[in-house]
Design a protein around this motif. Structure first.
Motif, PDB file in Angstrom:
ATOM      1  N   ASN A 107       0.839  -1.193   0.000  1.00 24.80           N
ATOM      2  CA  ASN A 107       0.000   0.000   0.000  1.00 24.80           C
ATOM      3  C   ASN A 107       0.880   1.251   0.000  1.00 24.80           C
ATOM      4  O   ASN A 107       0.875   2.041   0.937  1.00 24.80           O
ATOM      5  N   LEU A 141       2.518   4.750  -1.783  1.00 25.63           N
ATOM      6  CA  LEU A 141       2.414   5.885  -2.690  1.00 25.63           C
ATOM      7  C   LEU A 141       3.822   6.416  -2.896  1.00 25.63           C
ATOM      8  O   LEU A 141       4.519   6.724  -1.924  1.00 25.63           O
ATOM      9  N   ILE A 150       5.967   9.390  -4.564  1.00 22.21           N
ATOM     10  CA  ILE A 150       5.863  10.741  -5.114  1.00 22.21           C
ATOM     11  C   ILE A 150       7.219  11.082  -5.711  1.00 22.21           C
ATOM     12  O   ILE A 150       8.218  11.134  -5.001  1.00 22.21           O
ATOM     13  N   LYS A 155       1.104   3.134  -6.108  1.00 20.70           N
ATOM     14  CA  LYS A 155       0.675   4.236  -6.970  1.00 20.70           C
ATOM     15  C   LYS A 155       1.824   5.225  -7.076  1.00 20.70           C
ATOM     16  O   LYS A 155       2.463   5.560  -6.079  1.00 20.70           O
ATOM     17  N   ILE A 167       2.845   9.035  -8.424  1.00 20.54           N
ATOM     18  CA  ILE A 167       2.329  10.315  -8.900  1.00 20.54           C
ATOM     19  C   ILE A 167       3.465  11.331  -8.980  1.00 20.54           C
ATOM     20  O   ILE A 167       4.488  11.197  -8.314  1.00 20.54           O
ATOM     21  N   THR A 185       0.536  15.888  -5.957  1.00 15.34           N
ATOM     22  CA  THR A 185       0.404  15.438  -4.577  1.00 15.34           C
ATOM     23  C   THR A 185      -0.800  16.095  -3.922  1.00 15.34           C
ATOM     24  O   THR A 185      -0.988  17.301  -4.024  1.00 15.34           O
ATOM     25  N   ASN A 186      -1.628  15.287  -3.264  1.00 13.60           N
ATOM     26  CA  ASN A 186      -2.817  15.830  -2.622  1.00 13.60           C
ATOM     27  C   ASN A 186      -3.050  15.125  -1.290  1.00 13.60           C
ATOM     28  O   ASN A 186      -2.500  14.055  -1.017  1.00 13.60           O
ATOM     29  N   TYR A 199      -5.705  13.666  -0.121  1.00 11.30           N
ATOM     30  CA  TYR A 199      -6.426  12.401  -0.223  1.00 11.30           C
ATOM     31  C   TYR A 199      -5.459  11.233  -0.391  1.00 11.30           C
ATOM     32  O   TYR A 199      -5.552  10.237   0.319  1.00 11.30           O
ATOM     33  N   ASP A 200      -4.519  11.350  -1.332  1.00  8.84           N
ATOM     34  CA  ASP A 200      -3.552  10.274  -1.548  1.00  8.84           C
ATOM     35  C   ASP A 200      -2.626  10.092  -0.348  1.00  8.84           C
ATOM     36  O   ASP A 200      -2.275   8.974   0.008  1.00  8.84           O
ATOM     37  N   LYS A 214      -4.656   8.183   2.187  1.00  6.82           N
ATOM     38  CA  LYS A 214      -5.150   6.889   1.717  1.00  6.82           C
ATOM     39  C   LYS A 214      -4.096   5.786   1.821  1.00  6.82           C
ATOM     40  O   LYS A 214      -4.419   4.654   2.160  1.00  6.82           O
ATOM     41  N   TYR A 215      -2.850   6.113   1.546  1.00  4.36           N
ATOM     42  CA  TYR A 215      -1.792   5.110   1.512  1.00  4.36           C
ATOM     43  C   TYR A 215      -1.072   5.018   2.846  1.00  4.36           C
ATOM     44  O   TYR A 215      -0.784   6.031   3.484  1.00  4.36           O
ATOM     45  N   VAL A 250       4.268   6.251   2.341  1.00  9.01           N
ATOM     46  CA  VAL A 250       4.500   7.292   1.346  1.00  9.01           C
ATOM     47  C   VAL A 250       5.997   7.481   1.203  1.00  9.01           C
ATOM     48  O   VAL A 250       6.712   7.660   2.194  1.00  9.01           O
TER      49      VAL A 250
END
Length: 74
Positions: free
Chosen positions: A10, A12, A14, A34, A36, A41-42, A44-45, A48-49, A52
């Motif tokens: 899980n 993210l 960046i 994921k 991005i 970058t926001n 929510y993400d 959510k993860y 990071v």
């Protein structure tokens, strides 16, 4: 290998524009990952993860964005 070795799920990632294509090629077959661009970058993400990861240049750019937002609010 890094994600598997450290048992990260899980995730993210960046990244900056230069390294994004490298990450996409490396992680496209890994589930629950994921990638991005730092510009996208926001909150929510980030919430959510569970894990990071930032590249060095993307964290610097993200910090600059946050400091501009902080100055705007105050």
């Amino acid at each position: 290998n890094f994600l598997v070795k450290n048992k990260l799920k899980n995730v993210l990632i960046i990244s900056d524009k230069e390294s994004k294509s490298k990450f996409i090629k490396s992680a496209r077959n890994i589930p629950d990952v994921k990638i991005i661009d730092q510009i996208g970058t926001n909150v929510y993400d980030l919430l959510k993860y569970k894990n990071v990861m930032f590249t060095v240049s993307s964290i610097k750019n993200f910090q600059e964005r946050l400091s501009k937002w902080k100055n705007f609010i105050t």
